[in-house]
Structure formats: structure tokens, C-alpha cells
Write a protein that holds these residues in place. Structure first.
Motif, mmCIF file in Angstrom:
data_model
loop_
_atom_site.group_PDB
_atom_site.id
_atom_site.type_symbol
_atom_site.label_atom_id
_atom_site.label_comp_id
_atom_site.label_asym_id
_atom_site.label_seq_id
_atom_site.Cartn_x
_atom_site.Cartn_y
_atom_site.Cartn_z
ATOM 1 N N ILE A 32 0.850 -1.201 0.000
ATOM 2 C CA ILE A 32 0.000 0.000 0.000
ATOM 3 C C ILE A 32 0.882 1.244 0.000
ATOM 4 N N LEU A 40 1.039 -3.176 7.176
ATOM 5 C CA LEU A 40 -0.013 -4.005 7.755
ATOM 6 C C LEU A 40 0.492 -4.543 9.089
ATOM 7 N N ASN A 84 -4.046 -1.269 8.962
ATOM 8 C CA ASN A 84 -3.279 -0.948 7.752
ATOM 9 C C ASN A 84 -2.984 0.546 7.718
ATOM 10 N N ASN A 99 -15.489 -3.694 2.497
ATOM 11 C CA ASN A 99 -14.067 -4.039 2.598
ATOM 12 C C ASN A 99 -13.626 -4.149 4.055
ATOM 13 N N MET A 103 -12.107 -7.492 5.719
ATOM 14 C CA MET A 103 -10.830 -7.528 6.434
ATOM 15 C C MET A 103 -10.987 -8.180 7.799
ATOM 16 N N SER A 122 -7.591 1.695 10.235
ATOM 17 C CA SER A 122 -6.879 2.125 9.036
ATOM 18 C C SER A 122 -6.457 3.571 9.208
ATOM 19 N N LEU A 130 -9.377 0.697 -0.606
ATOM 20 C CA LEU A 130 -8.247 -0.175 -0.305
ATOM 21 C C LEU A 130 -7.983 -1.132 -1.464
ATOM 22 N N MET A 132 -7.804 -4.358 -2.164
ATOM 23 C CA MET A 132 -8.151 -5.536 -1.375
ATOM 24 C C MET A 132 -7.363 -6.783 -1.759
ATOM 25 N N LYS A 134 -4.161 -6.850 -2.339
ATOM 26 C CA LYS A 134 -2.946 -6.750 -1.530
ATOM 27 C C LYS A 134 -3.259 -6.989 -0.049
ATOM 28 N N VAL A 135 -4.369 -6.434 0.406
ATOM 29 C CA VAL A 135 -4.751 -6.595 1.805
ATOM 30 C C VAL A 135 -5.003 -8.070 2.126
#
Length: 407
Positions: A32, A40, A84, A99, A103, A122, A130, A132, A134-135
Motif C-alpha cells: 500500500i 499491515l 493498515n 471491505n 478484512m 486504518s 483499499l 483488497m 494486496k490486503v
């Protein structure tokens, strides 16, 4: 060891959010933020913990905040926390809320806890969805056995340093530990700001008692700092108490309740001061001490007003002993006091006595304003109440940082 009138507690060398028994934390880069920075972070308790939270007063409340508040209200327990940085997931509509729930669900499954015992937070850019993919990839790689320093790093945005500490206090003959980590550098103002603070303890304490103590402590710590007068959408302070120390349940009737409160207050106050000291572009921590006020509320009004004044902050940056800016900010604070009783010190230099300017050594006063920590004392001679507020100076770099925040 630090001694106070109420308690004796020990500051733990290199203490952090995992110093209390039964807590683990970690952090990782998931893409991110730029330059492969950690973005994270997570905290995990071996058992469900009593939980308490306070949140921003901004009308625009970010999706993660709403989800976390829901979790705590479920049964007053949390066992895990996911954070994050880089994107705030604020002002992101229904997609952002979905989202946030996604998470929470994925994190709970990954670390093996009930979804109602998972919290998320966040911080970062507002109005952006976001990434998502990558998350989710990051969440799926989480292992609860991580490094606390990585968590403290992963929650930062424009901060220049991590903010963490821990203390130990003996209750019922048993050592109890309180640890914490925080982030915050810009958009910081009393009544919560773009700051996140997370506190852990192994004390046995019920959630409702913890919630009340957090509210009381917040008014004397996180809500007494300011950097730039802006209050954000994502501000949150969470506390988890997992009871692993095995003490008798703490509450106001416990004979050593004040000892715990003093240690808890110290952790929160130090985290708040670390945020203020690390204000965007700041070169100094500014501490406003208001004494002999009619009430603590009146003292807090004046302290907040003075430390938030752009003119006072600019004068401190330039080491200009312009005390007129200080009494002006006190005057428009809304507090009740007699102007002809007020006295002001810059460090140990008296510049105003009972509402009247006095002759003083400007060179000495200016030197006091050049210190890493600048102390301004305001004595109202109205009563016995007092309060302290913290902030920072206002430098050219603040404008540079915020003029190019998105680019």
C-alpha cells in the motif's frame, strides 16, 4: 523507577505492546505504501480480552472505526487487532464498509479467533478504496508470532519515528504490565485526531470499568494534544486487558486501584506526548501548564487554546518571547478567569505578573524557547485545579509536507 503520590511503577526498557503477558504483534509490507514500507500490522492475545475504545468526534467516521465499535459492543471482548496504513478507508461508501467487514472476517479466520473478537483500524489517505487484493494476500500471510517493533512501524504514515512504551506496577503482590503503541503526526487536535493508539495490559479488569477509565484518561492525555487543529475521520484508542497476570479483579473499590490508574495514565500520557513531539515538521515539544484554575475543565480550555494557537506555535519555532500571543489565546479560550490575576512564565522566566508585563531578560527567555521541550506556565490564581496540554511548534516543513501529501 518513577514515583508519584499515588503509585510506584517501573518503566520497562524497550517496552512495547507485547510486554504484557499473552500478547503478540507483528507487521509486514503489503504494497500500500511506497518503498516497501511496513503497512499491515496486527496484535493478538492468547485469550479474549476485556476491551474498551474511544473514537473520533468527526461526523465522517471511517468504515474500520464503525466495524471495530460494533465488535466491542458485541460482548466487550477483543482478541485480535488488524491495522493498515497508507489508506484510511474513510469516505469510501458502501464498498469501503464491505471491505472493512471483509478484512475483519479474513483476519479472524487467519489467526483463529471469533469474528466478533476482531478489530480493525486504518490510517492514511481519505477517499481512496483499499487495494483488497494486496490486503487479503497480506492477511493470509499473518503469523501471530511476530515482532512488536514491526507493528509499531507498520501503523505509521507521516510519522518520523515509532511511539511505544510499557510500564510495570505491582498489584496484589503481582507484577502487572501495561504496554502501548501509537501513531500520529499531522491532523492532530484535542477531541481525537488522525491518531491511533493501542494499549494492552495483562491485568484482570472488566470491560465496563476499563471503558470508564479510558474515557477519564483520554481527557487528560490524547485529548490534551494538538499539532495543527485538524480532527480526522479515523481516530481511535483501543485497550485490551487479557487478565493473564491473575490479580484480583480491578475496580474503583480495589485498595490498589489508584496505583493501576496512575500507571495507565502514564502510558497514555507518554504516548500522547510522543505524538505531539513528532508533529509534522516539528522541532520542539510544547508543554502548556495551567495552574490554580477554578476547575480542571477551565484549565484544559486554556491549555488547549494556547497550545493550538498558530501564532504561539510560530513564536516558539522562532524562539520569540512574544507573550502577548499566549495571553490572547488564553483570552479567547472561553474559560472564566480574571485577566488581572494571570501570570505567565517562559521556562523559568516570569514575563507577566498579575496581568501586567514585567521586565525580563529577552535573551534568557529566547534560550528557553530553543529547548527540545518548551514549557509555558500560566497561573490563574483562581482556584486549585490544573491541567497540562501538549503540542509542537509550527515550522516551514509543515506546509511542505502537507502541500504534497497526495503526490
Amino acid at each position: 523507577m518513577i514515583k508519584t503520590e499515588q503509585a510506584i511503577y517501573t518503566v520497562i526498557e524497550n517496552g512495547n505492546i507485547t510486554s504484557p503477558s499473552g500478547f503478540q504483534a507483528g507487521g509486514a509490507p503489503i504494497g500500500i505504501r511506497k518503498h516497501n514500507k511496513l503497512d499491515l500490522g496486527w496484535v493478538y492475545s492468547e485469550v479474549p480480552a476485556s476491551a474498551a475504545g474511544v473514537y473520533t468526534l468527526n461526523a465522517f467516521r471511517a468504515a474500520p472505526l464503525l466495524v471495530t465499535e460494533e465488535s466491542i459492543l458485541e460482548d466487550g471482548k477483543l482478541q485480535g487487532l488488524l491495522v493498515n496504513s497508507g489508506i484510511a478507508n474513510a469516505c469510501t461508501g458502501k464498498e469501503g464498509l464491505v471491505n472493512a467487514y471483509t478484512m475483519r472476517q479474513a483476519f479472524a479466520e487467519q489467526v483463529g479467533i471469533s469474528v466478533k473478537h476482531a478489530a480493525i483500524a486504518s490510517t492514511g489517505l481519505i477517499g481512496v478504496q483499499l487495494p483488497m487484493d494486496k490486503v487479503m494476500t497480506g492477511i493470509q500471510a499473518i503469523e501471530t508470532d511476530g515482532e512488536a517493533d514491526d507493528f509499531a512501524q507498520a501503523i505509521l504514515t507521516t510519522d518520523t519515528c515509532t511511539k511505544q512504551l510499557a510500564v510495570s506496577v505491582e498489584i496484589d503482590g503481582i507484577p502487572i504490565t501495561i504496554g502501548g503503541a501509537a501513531k500520529g503526526s499531522g491532523m492532530i487536535h484535542p477531541n481525537m485526531a488522525t491518531m491511533l493508539a493501542f494499549v494492552t495490559t495483562d491485568a484482570v479488569i472488566p470491560a465496563d470499568v476499563l471503558q470508564q477509565q479510558l474515557k477519564t484518561t483520554t481527557d487528560q492525555s490524547y485529548n490534551m494534544i494538538t499539532v495543527d487543529g485538524d480532527t480526522s475521520t479515523n481516530d481511535m484508542v483501543l485497550v485490551l486487558a487479557n487478565g493473564k497476570a491473575g490479580n484480583k479483579e480491578l475496580n474503583p473499590k480495589h485498595p490498589e486501584w489508584k496505583k493501576f490508574c496512575a500507571a495507565f495514565q502514564y502510558v497514555s500520557q507518554e504516548l500522547a506526548k510522543k505524538i505531539a513531539r513528532d508533529g509534522e515538521g516539528a522541532t520542539k515539544l510544547v508543554e502548556i501548564r495551567v495552574q490554580q484554575a477554578q476547575s480542571a475543565e477551565e484549565a484544559r480550555k486554556i491549555g488547549k487554546s494556547v497550545v493550538a494557537s498558530s501564532l504561539v506555535k510560530a513564536a516558539v519555532y522562532g524562539a520569540d518571547p512574544n507573550w502577548g500571543r499566549i495571553i490572547t489565546a488564553a483570552g479567547y479560550s472561553g474559560a472564566t478567569f480574571s485577566p488581572d490575576k494571570i501570570s505567565v512564565w517562559l521556562g523559568d522566566v516570569l514575563v507577566v505578573q498579575e496581568g501586567t508585563p514585567v521586565s525580563f531578560d529577552e535573551v534568557e527567555a529566547s534560550e528557553n524557547l530553543k529547548q527540545d521541550t518548551v514549557v509555558i506556565t500560566i497561573d490563574l490564581q483562581e482556584g486549585n485545579a490544573e491541567a497540562t496540554a501538549w503540542g509542537c511548534d509550527l515550522s516551514y516543513d509543515y506546509v511542505k509536507i502537507n502541500a504534497s501529501y497526495r503526490t
